[in-house]
Design an enzyme around this catalytic site. Structure first.
Site, mmCIF file in Angstrom:
data_model
loop_
_atom_site.group_PDB
_atom_site.id
_atom_site.type_symbol
_atom_site.label_atom_id
_atom_site.label_comp_id
_atom_site.label_asym_id
_atom_site.label_seq_id
_atom_site.Cartn_x
_atom_site.Cartn_y
_atom_site.Cartn_z
ATOM 1 N N GLU A 43 -2.612 -8.513 4.246
ATOM 2 C CA GLU A 43 -2.693 -8.798 5.683
ATOM 3 C C GLU A 43 -4.077 -8.605 6.271
ATOM 4 O O GLU A 43 -4.293 -8.856 7.473
ATOM 5 C CB GLU A 43 -1.694 -7.914 6.440
ATOM 6 C CG GLU A 43 -2.094 -6.459 6.614
ATOM 7 C CD GLU A 43 -1.787 -5.566 5.437
ATOM 8 O OE1 GLU A 43 -1.777 -4.329 5.611
ATOM 9 O OE2 GLU A 43 -1.561 -6.086 4.318
ATOM 10 N N CYS A 54 0.826 -1.204 0.000
ATOM 11 C CA CYS A 54 0.000 0.000 0.000
ATOM 12 C C CYS A 54 0.868 1.265 0.000
ATOM 13 O O CYS A 54 1.446 1.599 -1.024
ATOM 14 C CB CYS A 54 -0.998 -0.016 1.155
ATOM 15 S SG CYS A 54 -2.317 1.206 0.941
ATOM 16 N N HIS A 84 -3.943 -4.932 0.407
ATOM 17 C CA HIS A 84 -3.580 -5.336 1.771
ATOM 18 C C HIS A 84 -3.716 -6.852 1.937
ATOM 19 O O HIS A 84 -4.772 -7.355 2.338
ATOM 20 C CB HIS A 84 -4.457 -4.615 2.795
ATOM 21 C CG HIS A 84 -4.109 -3.176 2.975
ATOM 22 N ND1 HIS A 84 -3.119 -2.755 3.829
ATOM 23 C CD2 HIS A 84 -4.593 -2.069 2.376
ATOM 24 C CE1 HIS A 84 -3.019 -1.436 3.767
ATOM 25 N NE2 HIS A 84 -3.894 -0.995 2.896
#
Length: 253
Positions: free
Chosen positions: A227, A119, A225
């Site tokens: 994660e 990001c 993202h």
């Protein structure tokens, strides 16, 4: 590529610049970024790596102990870094954070370490290589952020991205032949002019640059993202496990 000593069977040491903004900031995006940073640290560990956190630029000795680096998400880069004046839409602009992230990224690239940007880290690498950013994306056919997320979907807009075959990012997702990834997207800025020295390896339907890489060294980045907690546990850890293995292999080369 420069090699670094690693004891047999040891866990690759993955450096990460910490987030310097306080989670008590009234802008909820700041606390969300800090939470995501903690998720990345956990995923590096779950993926077989040893996270090493930096609150200041690493010394030569500290850098030489690393096997790879991840540049995580966070607030907006200061547009002055790419030759523009900041607009009122920029948030959590921090010269200290910019200095830290740029120093860690630049030193790691110069040292020949594998580097993965996520990001903000994706945007920072483009700027570091000489590219520019869109300070605020206009609404289009693809939603890149979700102002009113549905229950259970997190603070994300979700869409698919086709990653080009044979690329570093495709390899992180377990298929060098190319892969389609359903991504968690939550950004209002994006790559504008792609830096010389980087190539685009994934784009959204509206043309937004979703992944970049340096064809001459292991430097790659994603706008999304991986994660995000709303992704299944195995899907979350898989790209981080793969990056840890990239770092392990780089040590042996």
């Amino acid at each position: 590529m420069q090699s670094f000593a690693q004891a047999p069977g040891s866990r690759p040491r993955i450096g990460l610049p910490v987030r310097l903004s306080s989670s008590s900031d009234p802008d909820p995006r700041v606390s969300e970024a800090n939470k995501l940073f903690n998720y990345i640290v956990e995923l590096v560990r779950d993926g077989g790596g040893d996270p090493v956190l930096f609150s200041t630029a690493p010394s030569a000795t500290a850098l030489a102990s690393l096997d790879g680096v991840i540049i995580p998400g966070g607030g907006d880069l200061d547009p002055r870094l790419y030759g523009e004046q900041p607009s009122e839409v920029c948030y959590d602009v921090s010269p200290a954070q910019d200095d830290l992230d740029v120093a860690v990224a630049r030193q790691s690239i110069d040292a020949g370490l594998p580097v993965l940007g996520i990001c903000r880290g994706h945007q920072l690498l483009n700027v570091l290589y000489g590219g520019t950013l869109i300070q605020d994306m206009a609404p289009g056919v693809v939603a890149h952020r979700e102002p009113a997320p549905a229950p259970g979907c997190g603070p994300w807009a979700w869409h698919e991205v086709d990653v080009q075959p044979g690329t570093k990012v495709a390899g992180l997702y377990g298929d060098g032949a190319g892969v389609t990834v359903k991504i968690a997207s939550g950004h209002h800025q994006a790559v504008a002019r792609v830096a010389d020295g980087l190539v685009v390896t994934a784009i959204a339907e509206d043309g937004t640059v979703e992944a970049l890489e340096d064809p001459d060294r292991w430097v790659a980045s994603v706008q999304w993202h991986p994660e995000a907690h709303e992704i299944s546990a195995e899907e979350r850890v898989a790209p981080f496990r793969a990056f840890v293995e990239v770092c392990r292999a780089a040590v042996k080369s």
